[in-house]
Design a protein around this motif. Structure first.
Motif, PDB file in Angstrom:
ATOM      1  N   THR A   6      -0.233   4.460  -1.597  1.00 23.46           N
ATOM      2  CA  THR A   6       0.960   5.201  -1.230  1.00 23.46           C
ATOM      3  C   THR A   6       2.153   4.715  -2.033  1.00 23.46           C
ATOM      4  O   THR A   6       2.937   5.518  -2.532  1.00 23.46           O
ATOM      5  N   ASP A  10       4.433   6.951  -4.563  1.00 26.52           N
ATOM      6  CA  ASP A  10       5.887   7.022  -4.372  1.00 26.52           C
ATOM      7  C   ASP A  10       6.620   6.581  -5.631  1.00 26.52           C
ATOM      8  O   ASP A  10       7.582   7.211  -6.050  1.00 26.52           O
ATOM      9  N   SER A  62       2.089  11.297   5.446  1.00 27.37           N
ATOM     10  CA  SER A  62       3.515  11.083   5.705  1.00 27.37           C
ATOM     11  C   SER A  62       3.969  11.824   6.944  1.00 27.37           C
ATOM     12  O   SER A  62       3.299  12.744   7.429  1.00 27.37           O
ATOM     13  N   SER A  67       7.386  15.031   4.463  1.00 26.04           N
ATOM     14  CA  SER A  67       6.588  16.097   3.845  1.00 26.04           C
ATOM     15  C   SER A  67       7.425  17.340   3.600  1.00 26.04           C
ATOM     16  O   SER A  67       7.330  17.957   2.538  1.00 26.04           O
ATOM     17  N   ASN A 108      10.070   7.678   2.010  1.00 26.83           N
ATOM     18  CA  ASN A 108       8.655   7.416   2.280  1.00 26.83           C
ATOM     19  C   ASN A 108       8.268   6.004   1.860  1.00 26.83           C
ATOM     20  O   ASN A 108       7.570   5.303   2.590  1.00 26.83           O
ATOM     21  N   HIS A 112       6.969   3.097   4.519  1.00 23.81           N
ATOM     22  CA  HIS A 112       5.665   2.446   4.373  1.00 23.81           C
ATOM     23  C   HIS A 112       5.803   0.945   4.171  1.00 23.81           C
ATOM     24  O   HIS A 112       4.967   0.179   4.655  1.00 23.81           O
TER      25      HIS A 112
END
Length: 117
Positions: A6, A10, A62, A67, A108, A112
């Motif tokens: 992820t 990103d 997400s 999103s 995001n 995370h």
């Protein structure tokens, strides 16, 4: 492994959106100078394809808000690029889409990082 994946997508999305936005902001200035630069929407298409790849991987895992930000931003970018390719009409939507992509990826990425630390 998911955290690294992820984060990678990103970072790819942030980098692609930032380069695209810089390209879109700087190129009109360079086109005015007699240096022989010609705008090519295929470059925009390349940046948009990288961004699309990144968000397709991210939106699966997400939150709905992230999103939605990414999908709406990518839609604005694609509308702008396709209007330029087919109608030779430049829309400023690409700037808003680029900013939205950077914001969505940053949010995001931070969420995370917070969840995994």
């Amino acid at each position: 492994m998911k955290k690294t994946t992820t984060s990678f997508y990103d970072i790819l999305g942030i980098s692609s959106a930032t380069l695209c936005l810089v390209h879109c902001l700087i190129f009109p200035i360079l086109a005015i100078l007699p240096l022989g630069f010609v705008h090519n929407p295929i470059i925009d298409l390349l940046f948009a394809s990288l961004g699309l790849f990144a968000i397709l991987k991210i939106i699966k895992n997400s939150a709905l808000l992230i999103s939605a930000i990414l999908v709406v931003s990518m839609s604005l970018i694609w509308i702008s690029i396709l209007s330029e390719l087919f109608f030779e009409m430049h829309l400023d939507l690409i700037y808003y889409g680029g900013i939205g992509m950077i914001i969505g990826h940053l949010i995001n990425y931070k969420l995370h990082r917070k969840q995994n630390h």
